[in-house]
Each structure stands twice: as C-alpha cells, then as structure tokens.
Design a protein around this motif. Structure first.
Motif, mmCIF file in Angstrom:
data_model
loop_
_atom_site.group_PDB
_atom_site.id
_atom_site.type_symbol
_atom_site.label_atom_id
_atom_site.label_comp_id
_atom_site.label_asym_id
_atom_site.label_seq_id
_atom_site.Cartn_x
_atom_site.Cartn_y
_atom_site.Cartn_z
ATOM 1 N N ASP A 15 0.831 -1.195 0.000
ATOM 2 C CA ASP A 15 0.000 0.000 0.000
ATOM 3 C C ASP A 15 0.871 1.253 0.000
ATOM 4 O O ASP A 15 1.890 1.308 0.664
ATOM 5 C CB ASP A 15 -0.886 0.028 1.251
ATOM 6 C CG ASP A 15 -1.873 -1.110 1.261
ATOM 7 O OD1 ASP A 15 -1.842 -1.894 0.295
ATOM 8 O OD2 ASP A 15 -2.658 -1.208 2.204
ATOM 9 N N LEU A 16 0.414 2.227 -0.747
ATOM 10 C CA LEU A 16 1.074 3.529 -0.729
ATOM 11 C C LEU A 16 0.010 4.574 -0.468
ATOM 12 O O LEU A 16 -0.974 4.664 -1.200
ATOM 13 C CB LEU A 16 1.774 3.790 -2.068
ATOM 14 C CG LEU A 16 2.283 5.213 -2.322
ATOM 15 C CD1 LEU A 16 3.296 5.621 -1.278
ATOM 16 C CD2 LEU A 16 2.901 5.306 -3.700
ATOM 17 N N SER A 17 0.191 5.330 0.587
ATOM 18 C CA SER A 17 -0.770 6.399 0.866
ATOM 19 C C SER A 17 -0.011 7.666 1.200
ATOM 20 O O SER A 17 1.021 7.642 1.865
ATOM 21 C CB SER A 17 -1.691 6.005 2.019
ATOM 22 O OG SER A 17 -0.940 5.804 3.188
ATOM 23 N N ARG A 29 1.945 -2.414 -7.148
ATOM 24 C CA ARG A 29 0.907 -3.428 -6.964
ATOM 25 C C ARG A 29 0.390 -3.287 -5.539
ATOM 26 O O ARG A 29 1.184 -3.269 -4.607
ATOM 27 C CB ARG A 29 1.473 -4.847 -7.128
ATOM 28 C CG ARG A 29 1.859 -5.166 -8.539
ATOM 29 C CD ARG A 29 2.123 -6.663 -8.713
ATOM 30 N NE ARG A 29 2.857 -6.868 -9.941
ATOM 31 C CZ ARG A 29 4.174 -7.019 -10.016
ATOM 32 N NH1 ARG A 29 4.890 -7.015 -8.905
ATOM 33 N NH2 ARG A 29 4.766 -7.174 -11.161
ATOM 34 N N GLY A 30 -0.892 -3.246 -5.402
ATOM 35 C CA GLY A 30 -1.445 -3.124 -4.054
ATOM 36 C C GLY A 30 -2.561 -2.110 -4.015
ATOM 37 O O GLY A 30 -3.638 -2.361 -4.514
ATOM 38 N N LYS A 31 -2.281 -0.977 -3.423
ATOM 39 C CA LYS A 31 -3.316 0.036 -3.246
ATOM 40 C C LYS A 31 -2.652 1.405 -3.245
ATOM 41 O O LYS A 31 -1.583 1.574 -2.676
ATOM 42 C CB LYS A 31 -4.009 -0.230 -1.913
ATOM 43 C CG LYS A 31 -5.317 0.495 -1.727
ATOM 44 C CD LYS A 31 -5.935 0.005 -0.426
ATOM 45 C CE LYS A 31 -6.913 1.017 0.124
ATOM 46 N NZ LYS A 31 -7.326 0.656 1.480
ATOM 47 N N LEU A 32 -3.284 2.347 -3.915
ATOM 48 C CA LEU A 32 -2.702 3.687 -3.996
ATOM 49 C C LEU A 32 -3.721 4.703 -3.518
ATOM 50 O O LEU A 32 -4.810 4.818 -4.084
ATOM 51 C CB LEU A 32 -2.273 3.977 -5.441
ATOM 52 C CG LEU A 32 -1.792 5.398 -5.760
ATOM 53 C CD1 LEU A 32 -0.640 5.791 -4.873
ATOM 54 C CD2 LEU A 32 -1.368 5.490 -7.218
ATOM 55 N N THR A 33 -3.371 5.400 -2.473
ATOM 56 C CA THR A 33 -4.254 6.429 -1.932
ATOM 57 C C THR A 33 -3.472 7.735 -1.862
ATOM 58 O O THR A 33 -2.439 7.808 -1.214
ATOM 59 C CB THR A 33 -4.733 6.048 -0.521
ATOM 60 O OG1 THR A 33 -5.235 4.719 -0.547
ATOM 61 C CG2 THR A 33 -5.826 6.984 -0.059
ATOM 62 N N ALA A 34 -3.977 8.737 -2.552
ATOM 63 C CA ALA A 34 -3.322 10.047 -2.526
ATOM 64 C C ALA A 34 -4.394 11.107 -2.382
ATOM 65 O O ALA A 34 -5.427 11.044 -3.042
ATOM 66 C CB ALA A 34 -2.519 10.271 -3.794
ATOM 67 N N VAL B 12 3.234 7.064 3.098
ATOM 68 C CA VAL B 12 3.403 5.828 3.860
ATOM 69 C C VAL B 12 3.359 4.658 2.887
ATOM 70 O O VAL B 12 2.413 4.542 2.102
ATOM 71 C CB VAL B 12 2.298 5.657 4.918
ATOM 72 C CG1 VAL B 12 2.506 4.372 5.697
ATOM 73 C CG2 VAL B 12 2.260 6.839 5.856
ATOM 74 N N VAL B 13 4.377 3.833 2.928
ATOM 75 C CA VAL B 13 4.407 2.625 2.103
ATOM 76 C C VAL B 13 4.428 1.431 3.033
ATOM 77 O O VAL B 13 5.294 1.327 3.899
ATOM 78 C CB VAL B 13 5.645 2.587 1.176
ATOM 79 C CG1 VAL B 13 5.690 1.279 0.419
ATOM 80 C CG2 VAL B 13 5.628 3.755 0.218
ATOM 81 N N ARG B 14 3.445 0.555 2.857
ATOM 82 C CA ARG B 14 3.448 -0.702 3.598
ATOM 83 C C ARG B 14 3.598 -1.810 2.575
ATOM 84 O O ARG B 14 2.645 -2.116 1.862
ATOM 85 C CB ARG B 14 2.150 -0.885 4.379
ATOM 86 C CG ARG B 14 2.098 -0.035 5.613
ATOM 87 C CD ARG B 14 1.004 -0.458 6.559
ATOM 88 N NE ARG B 14 0.951 0.451 7.685
ATOM 89 C CZ ARG B 14 0.321 1.620 7.666
ATOM 90 N NH1 ARG B 14 -0.340 1.994 6.592
ATOM 91 N NH2 ARG B 14 0.340 2.397 8.712
ATOM 92 N N GLY B 15 4.769 -2.353 2.488
ATOM 93 C CA GLY B 15 4.993 -3.414 1.511
ATOM 94 C C GLY B 15 6.433 -3.411 1.044
ATOM 95 O O GLY B 15 7.290 -2.776 1.633
ATOM 96 N N ARG B 16 6.634 -4.122 -0.027
ATOM 97 C CA ARG B 16 7.988 -4.368 -0.502
ATOM 98 C C ARG B 16 8.354 -3.372 -1.594
ATOM 99 O O ARG B 16 7.550 -3.097 -2.477
ATOM 100 C CB ARG B 16 8.013 -5.782 -1.071
ATOM 101 C CG ARG B 16 9.264 -6.536 -0.853
ATOM 102 C CD ARG B 16 9.118 -7.931 -1.409
ATOM 103 N NE ARG B 16 10.298 -8.243 -2.188
ATOM 104 C CZ ARG B 16 11.490 -8.460 -1.656
ATOM 105 N NH1 ARG B 16 11.638 -8.401 -0.366
ATOM 106 N NH2 ARG B 16 12.523 -8.737 -2.413
ATOM 107 N N ILE B 17 9.568 -2.859 -1.537
ATOM 108 C CA ILE B 17 10.076 -2.002 -2.607
ATOM 109 C C ILE B 17 11.311 -2.683 -3.174
ATOM 110 O O ILE B 17 12.239 -2.990 -2.440
ATOM 111 C CB ILE B 17 10.448 -0.601 -2.084
ATOM 112 C CG1 ILE B 17 9.241 0.069 -1.434
ATOM 113 C CG2 ILE B 17 10.986 0.259 -3.209
ATOM 114 C CD1 ILE B 17 9.557 1.399 -0.789
#
Lengths: 104, 198
Positions: A15-17, A29-34, B12-17
């Motif tokens: 997730d990226l927010s 890949r995952g979720k993008l919140t901006a 905020v990044v929760r996961g793999r980079i």
C-alpha cells in the motif's frame, strides 16, 4: 518536494498512501491512496485501486480509479477498471475497458 | 535521474520495494527494501524495514538491518536499531547505532544472524576472515544512552489465565484427542495457606 515518485525499474508491492502527489514511472501493486494528484506516466504500471484527486493516466492501470476531481486518460493509456470521477476525459488513442461513474 | 524513486514526506508505504535505481525515503516505509542503487533515508524518513542497496545513506531513523554492497553512511542525526554490514561503513559523530556492525569484504557464508555468524567464524583455524572485521564500539554507548525506549508489547498473561478453563472446555469439545491440560491459576503457596488455616 513532498511528491512521491516511483521511478522506472522500481516495483512497490503493498500500500502507498500520501497527502501529496504521486508520480508512477515504475510499477505499483497493491493500493494507492493520494489526497492530491496521481500521474501514471507512459511506461508506468499500476495494478491497484487508485483513490486520489486529479489523475492523469498515460500508462497502464488495472484497477478502479476513484477521483474527487478529474481523470484524464491520455494517449497511450491502457486502463482496465471502473472510473468514478466528477470529470473525465478520454483522449484519442487511450485504451479503456470499464464503466464510468460520474455524479450528474 | 529518471530512475530515482522518492517516498515523499507524509507518504506511507506498507509493503515491498524492489528494483533497479535509487531510492530516497522522506516518509514512512514498512516492509523490505531491495534496490540496485543508492538508498537515502532523509532526515524525516522513518523506516521499519531491512534496507539492501549498493550504497545506504541514513540521516533519519531506521529499525532494521542495513546491507550495503559498497558502503553504509550514517550521518549526524541518524538513528539505527539493527545490524549493519558493508565493505565500508562510516558513522558520523552524532549518529546513533545499536546493533552488530560488520565491515570488510563480504563473507561467502555470511548470514544476518549474528549468533550463526559468530559460531561459524569461531571453529575456523585460519584467521583468514577475522582480521578484516572492524567494529565501531565507540558509538555503542552513545546509542544506548540516547535511544528512546521502544514500546514493548506486553503480553497479557493474566486475562488469558482467567479465561483458560472456559476456553479449554470448548477446545476439548471440538477436538477428538485428549483435552489440553488446564492448570488452575493458583498462586504459589496458596494451598499451604489454606491448609494452615483449616
């Protein structure tokens, strides 16, 4: 510069927010919140649901796009998913498969 | 500069980079990071992850192991809790580090676990690997002093003990095998006191 950039060649799985802008040149890949704008550049790939302000898509997006502002599908964009926005433009040359939901 | 990835302040990044290119972190990252280029944790960056890159530069806070193929630099104001391993490591005055620091060429069987590395290094009769090892002991006491106490998750032991009989009964009913032994939560010496009174 609080803008978040996912560079070409970089993959984020998760997730990226953020409260600010996001520019995607790589893969997410995952979720993008901006809270602010999202730009998916040509060559960028997003396999995630996007919730954002104004969104400019020139790359590939697989997932639903929910915008509080406008969504621009530019030439070269490839979008599979539903788009919900107050305004939307689909440029000539943009590929789009999905439904559009606008507040009328 | 097209291959630079920036995790902006407030992001905020929760996961793999992972991938090719450089990475600058001014926001929060939780999850492992593995890139081919340089990783810079900016002053406001907060990282709870293992960082692996060619060069790792820390000016913010990191909880996790640092692995640099070329070098690791901890600038003044850096806070690191975790192990650091790279051919060259620079710790600036004012940087805090709590963890195991290993410099020198990469050992072929080097592992992240310090105990495993230590036990592997000890039985070797030749000092071929050992002399390259340089540690930074001067920074350790400072790190211990200034490091804020981490919030340790307390295990709620007492409520579990209270509810144990009821839970044990349900488990016993569900399972075909013998029920799990339920030990009554009695204080040590409680029975003796009872007997004495009686």
């Amino acid at each position: 510069m609080a803008t978040t950039v996912i560079g070409a060649g970089i993959t984020i799985e998760g997730d990226l927010s953020t409260d600010d802008d996001v520019v995607v040149q790589g893969t997410l890949r995952g979720k993008l919140t901006a809270r602010d704008g999202v730009v998916v550049e040509a060559g960028g790939s997003v396999e995630a649901d996007i919730a954002s302000g104004p969104a400019q898509i020139a790359g590939a997006v697989t997932g639903n796009i929910t915008s509080t502002d406008r969504v621009d599908l530019q030439n070269g964009a490839k979008v599979v998913g539903n788009v919900k926005a107050t305004r939307i433009t689909i440029a000539d040359g943009a590929q789009f498969k999905g439904s559009v939901d606008m507040d009328v | 500069m097209s291959n630079v990835t920036v995790i902006g302040e407030g992001a905020v990044v929760r996961g793999r980079i992972q991938g090719e290119g450089d990475l600058a972190i001014a926001g929060r990252v939780e999850g492992d990071v593995e890139v081919s280029g340089e990783i810079v944790v900016e002053v406001k960056g907060l990282v709870a992850a293992n960082l692996t890159g060619q060069r790792v530069v820390v000016r913010g806070a990191v909880r996790g192991d640092l692995v640099g193929a070329e070098s690791i630099e901890l600038d003044a104001g850096a806070r690191v809790v975790g192990d650091a391993r790279a051919p060259r490591i620079r710790v600036a005055p004012g940087a805090l580090i709590r963890g195991f620091v290993t410099t020198g060429p990469r050992e072929p069987g080097a592992t992240k676990s310090r105990t495993a590395a230590a036990s592997a290094a000890r039985p070797a009769p030749k000092p071929a690997v050992a002399p390259k090892k340089v540690e930074a002991p001067q920074s350790a006491p400072a790190a211990k002093k200034a490091e804020p106490p981490k919030p340790v998750a307390k295990i709620p032991a007492k409520p579990a003990a209270k509810s144990a009989p009821a839970r044990g009964a349900t488990i016993a009913g569900a399972r075909p095998g013998p029920p799990a032994p339920v030990v009554p939560a009695l204080r040590k010496g409680a029975k003796a006191v009872h007997k004495k009174r009686a």
